[in-house]
Write a protein that holds these residues in place. Structure first.
Motif, mmCIF file in Angstrom:
data_model
loop_
_atom_site.group_PDB
_atom_site.id
_atom_site.type_symbol
_atom_site.label_atom_id
_atom_site.label_comp_id
_atom_site.label_asym_id
_atom_site.label_seq_id
_atom_site.Cartn_x
_atom_site.Cartn_y
_atom_site.Cartn_z
ATOM 1 N N PRO A 1 12.846 7.251 -6.885
ATOM 2 C CA PRO A 1 12.091 7.303 -8.143
ATOM 3 C C PRO A 1 10.986 6.260 -8.257
ATOM 4 N N LEU A 2 11.083 5.169 -7.486
ATOM 5 C CA LEU A 2 10.065 4.129 -7.571
ATOM 6 C C LEU A 2 8.860 4.412 -6.681
ATOM 7 N N GLY A 3 8.963 5.415 -5.815
ATOM 8 C CA GLY A 3 7.806 5.803 -5.011
ATOM 9 C C GLY A 3 7.824 5.329 -3.570
ATOM 10 N N PHE A 4 8.928 4.767 -3.104
ATOM 11 C CA PHE A 4 9.013 4.362 -1.700
ATOM 12 C C PHE A 4 8.901 5.583 -0.781
ATOM 13 N N ARG A 5 8.336 5.374 0.401
ATOM 14 C CA ARG A 5 8.360 6.413 1.432
ATOM 15 C C ARG A 5 9.663 6.232 2.215
ATOM 16 N N LEU A 6 10.483 7.268 2.249
ATOM 17 C CA LEU A 6 11.823 7.152 2.803
ATOM 18 C C LEU A 6 12.024 8.103 3.986
ATOM 19 N N ALA A 7 12.849 7.655 4.930
ATOM 20 C CA ALA A 7 13.349 8.510 6.002
ATOM 21 C C ALA A 7 14.821 8.164 6.179
ATOM 22 N N GLU A 8 15.619 9.147 6.589
ATOM 23 C CA GLU A 8 17.047 8.900 6.749
ATOM 24 C C GLU A 8 17.542 9.495 8.059
ATOM 25 N N VAL A 9 18.479 8.811 8.671
ATOM 26 C CA VAL A 9 19.110 9.308 9.897
ATOM 27 C C VAL A 9 20.599 8.992 9.832
ATOM 28 N N GLY A 10 21.378 9.737 10.606
ATOM 29 C CA GLY A 10 22.825 9.573 10.565
ATOM 30 C C GLY A 10 23.417 8.896 11.775
ATOM 31 N N ASN A 11 22.567 8.469 12.723
ATOM 32 C CA ASN A 11 23.112 7.771 13.888
ATOM 33 C C ASN A 11 22.097 6.774 14.433
ATOM 34 N N ALA A 12 22.593 5.838 15.223
ATOM 35 C CA ALA A 12 21.775 4.728 15.700
ATOM 36 C C ALA A 12 20.704 5.174 16.704
ATOM 37 N N SER A 13 21.023 6.136 17.558
ATOM 38 C CA SER A 13 20.044 6.589 18.563
ATOM 39 C C SER A 13 18.809 7.172 17.898
#
Length: 229
Positions: free
Chosen positions: A39-51
């Protein structure tokens, strides 16, 4: 002092929009971080593992990485060291790192910081502490919510001498030491403990910490009767 009763609702204009990479093998945990940050406007990316996190670090170059300490393939500390090594090899920017854990062991924070983490965050994640840490590490300015009409503003001097004198010795000493060391996590723990003794004092101290007013907290604690350096 006019912003102590308000929460951030957006990133202030005329500053770069940071990129934050969220690394956690549990999707619901990633959803919590997104709910606080998006909601604050950050650009986000998400992953589920370290590799995948290491691959995305190289290609996307995040400003900050939120990573779970315990993951099945590679733990957070090992991933953090892999990122640091990749940065050195390719002359890439080293992102700020917040290591997240559900562990209650106090020694884990020391180990994480010594390994190179910039900050340490315990689960369940507190929105206040998360946004404060991100703001401090990335040197951000937030836009704060507006006051409702007629709403009063709390200030540090609203903590009375009676309230200070009634504060248990261990909390007084802990807050004084943590604020002088500018240790956000320790201050947060002490302030949380204050809540059970004095909800009004807790509210004021929490808002001071939100703005990283360590000096204000220290000066407030120094007003306690009978206290001397």
């Amino acid at each position: 002092m006019s912003e102590y009763n308000r929460r951030p609702v957006a990133l202030a204009a005329e500053q770069p929009v940071p990129k934050i990479l969220i690394v956690d093998d549990v999707a619901s945990n990633r959803d919590i971080f997104k709910a606080f940050l998006q909601p604050l406007g950050f650009r986000l990316a998400e992953v589920g593992n370290a590799s995948r996190a290491l691959e995305l670090y190289r290609s996307w170059q995040p400003d900050l990485v939120l990573m779970d300490k315990r993951m099945p393939e590679m733990d957070g500390i090992m991933l953090m060291q892999q990122i640091q090594s990749a940065a050195a090899d390719a002359r890439l920017r080293v992102p700020k790192v917040i290591l997240v854990t559900a562990s209650a062991f106090k020694d884990e924070e020391r180990v994480a910081i010594e390994a190179g983490a910039d900050a340490f965050l315990r689960k369940p994640v507190n929105e206040f502490e998360l946004l404060s840490l991100v703001g401090r590490l990335l040197r951000l300015e937030y836009v704060f919510e507006r006051f409702a009409s007629g709403k009063s503003v709390s200030q540090p001097d609203d903590i009375t001498q009676t309230q200070l004198d009634a504060l248990p010795d261990d909390l007084h000493q802990g807050l004084l030491q943590a604020s002088r060391q500018m240790n956000f996590t320790h201050c947060q723990q002490m302030i949380e403990a204050v809540r059970a003794h004095d909800a009004d004092m807790y509210d004021i101290l929490q808002k001071l910490l939100w703005h990283f007013e360590f000096e204000q907290i220290s000066e407030c604690m120094s007003r306690r009767s009978g206290y001397s350096d």
